[in-house]
Design a protein around this motif. Sequence first.
Motif, PDB file in Angstrom:
ATOM      1  N   HIS A 130       0.834  -1.199   0.000  1.00 44.70           N
ATOM      2  CA  HIS A 130       0.000   0.000   0.000  1.00 44.70           C
ATOM      3  C   HIS A 130       0.875   1.257   0.000  1.00 44.70           C
ATOM      4  O   HIS A 130       0.742   2.127  -0.858  1.00 44.70           O
ATOM      5  CB  HIS A 130      -0.907  -0.039   1.232  1.00 44.70           C
ATOM      6  N   GLU A 172      -5.545   7.661  -2.880  1.00 43.80           N
ATOM      7  CA  GLU A 172      -5.612   6.255  -2.459  1.00 43.80           C
ATOM      8  C   GLU A 172      -5.715   5.279  -3.632  1.00 43.80           C
ATOM      9  O   GLU A 172      -5.827   4.076  -3.430  1.00 43.80           O
ATOM     10  CB  GLU A 172      -6.761   6.031  -1.474  1.00 43.80           C
ATOM     11  N   SER A 199      -2.261   3.248  -4.131  1.00 41.76           N
ATOM     12  CA  SER A 199      -2.000   2.381  -2.977  1.00 41.76           C
ATOM     13  C   SER A 199      -2.962   1.195  -2.980  1.00 41.76           C
ATOM     14  O   SER A 199      -2.559   0.047  -2.783  1.00 41.76           O
ATOM     15  CB  SER A 199      -2.127   3.179  -1.685  1.00 41.76           C
ATOM     16  N   HIS A 241       1.716   4.523  -2.827  1.00 44.67           N
ATOM     17  CA  HIS A 241       1.803   5.986  -2.655  1.00 44.67           C
ATOM     18  C   HIS A 241       3.175   6.491  -3.096  1.00 44.67           C
ATOM     19  O   HIS A 241       3.301   7.483  -3.796  1.00 44.67           O
ATOM     20  CB  HIS A 241       1.633   6.365  -1.179  1.00 44.67           C
TER      21      HIS A 241
HETATM   22 ZN   LIG Z   1      -3.001   5.214   1.940  1.00 41.32          ZN
END
Ligand SMILES: [Zn+2]
Length: 603
Positions: free
Chosen positions: A388, A416, A419, A392
């Motif tokens: 995750h 998001e 990720s 990013h």
């Molecule tokens: Zn995140």
Amino acid sequence: MENELTRSTVDPKYTWDVTRIYESDEAWEAAFAKLKELGDAIAAKAGTLASGKEAVLSCLRMEDEMGCVLSCIYTYAMMKQNEDTTAGKYQAMLGRAGTLYSEVMAKAAFITPELLSLADGVLEGYIADPDFADFDAALAKTLRMKPHTLSAREEQLLAMAGDVCGASENAYDMLTDADMDLGTTRGEDGKKTKLTDVRLNSFLVSPDRAVRKAAYTNVMKGYGKLGNAIAAMYAGQVKGDIFNAKARGFKNCRESYLYRDDVSEDVYDSLIDAIHGGLDTLAEYLRIKKEQVGLANMHMYDMYLGVDTGFDIKMDIDEAFETFLEAVKPLGEDYVADASRALPDRWIDVYETKNKRGGAYSTSVHSAPPYVLLNHKKTYDGLSTLCHEMGHAMHSFYSNKTQPSAKADYTIFVAEVASTCNEILLSEYLMKKYEGNRAARIMLIGHLLEHFRTTVFRQTMFAEFEHKAHAMAEAGESLTKDNLCAMYYDLNKLYYGRAVKVDKEVQYEWMRIPHFYSSFYVYKYATGFCAAVALARGILSGDEEKLAAYRRFLTLGGSMTPIEELKVAGVDMSTPQPVCEALDYFAELVMLYRELLSQEENA
Ligand SMILES: [Zn+2]
């Protein structure tokens, strides 16, 4: 804790290399002093922007440089402070960075109103002028705010009212962080333990139902007792939103918040509509889970109950990192090659050390590779968190590499996506790897289904709650404990009532959600997740064009509006389609889950 690592005992190769931002604290101090000067130089530009293109360009370049240095100063202090949250030196540096931030921002505050007061057509001309290429996105954003920007005196009044409008949030934070006492509850060992909001989560996964029920009921009732005060605080937040929306000439509060991201209210409504269409599948999943955990009926406090399938993934960081690189192979060889630098080049601060900040995050400055903070554990969660956060980090890596600093930062709306996409790639990769392993597949799918439930369904329910609350207040209804609780209870009935016994205490749960003091924010979790699902599936289909589109998206930073960026990636959030596609995936997973669970243990 046994053998707890400290900053001096942890192997440096598993720590992040902060010196890429500043060689030393002394270098940080020098930058700090220089930034103060730069702030003064910018302030001296006030009143010059009407004199022509060169003046505007030079001011924007200075503002950009200021932003870059500020982000370095702040990020360095934050990272050092996060390494050891008790280190007074870095606490002080972080505090100073915060103060400096307000100071220089105040010095540059003239820029936006001065740009907006330029004659009609001038800003439009700059946006189209190649000399302004680095600043076109920021100028377009400024220009978009023009119809909702007031006179200098009125803007000053709104700024002054800002503190007043923030009073509710401050009161709420004080109440929940400092003053609130939720009493005690009985743990699995039969002993009474002090109950906190954070601890509730660990009680809710307890296999002992009495423990779950007591903790849940006590927390809800604890909030309920303060319900009139909390309702008044939330009503204050909503009134502040109404004040600002009206003052700036927006149709309503929701429009005023969505406008900042150039998102239309249809996106919000169609999210809710589409999710309503998926509630039967959610109920189906919850019924399966109920059977799986062996309960005759499922209550609200049973929903977080974990299921031990006897399978977990226990990887140290080197193995986890290799697995991450395998999982993201569908993103292309160069993605894997770029990402493979993260561990050896010390982008990542891997292990929990004494007094280190908890959790995980990724951060970056424009001039250096990104950073990731972890508190790595040898579990599936630990592996999934690595994927995750690397999502990013790689989004920042490509955006920083491709975009000039003034448009490299992406918005929360798209944040998001990368990720979550990586998490789904991981999950699909492991599902293949453990093809014949029933326990592994049940664990992996169960994980993803819970992720869906808490990110897509739960956050959309929150989004619906805050939209309804604002609409009620805008229609002149007062927001009281009773009507907010009744509304929240009905929403829970709608979302969960088909499969779960909706205990009456849930009516107080909205009081526990701090995000309601960041209005119209949570829907972005749901849209982001759905976009990521649609994109990940496109990538996994092997369609080269879909992959290329996604890879281009990763380079866009904040150079376009979020909806436009996602269109580049291949999903159109102005239609319900990506949400529906994500729900189709959810339905497929639910079916697969049911199949796996109905197979014989040793089949
Ligand atoms: Zn995140």
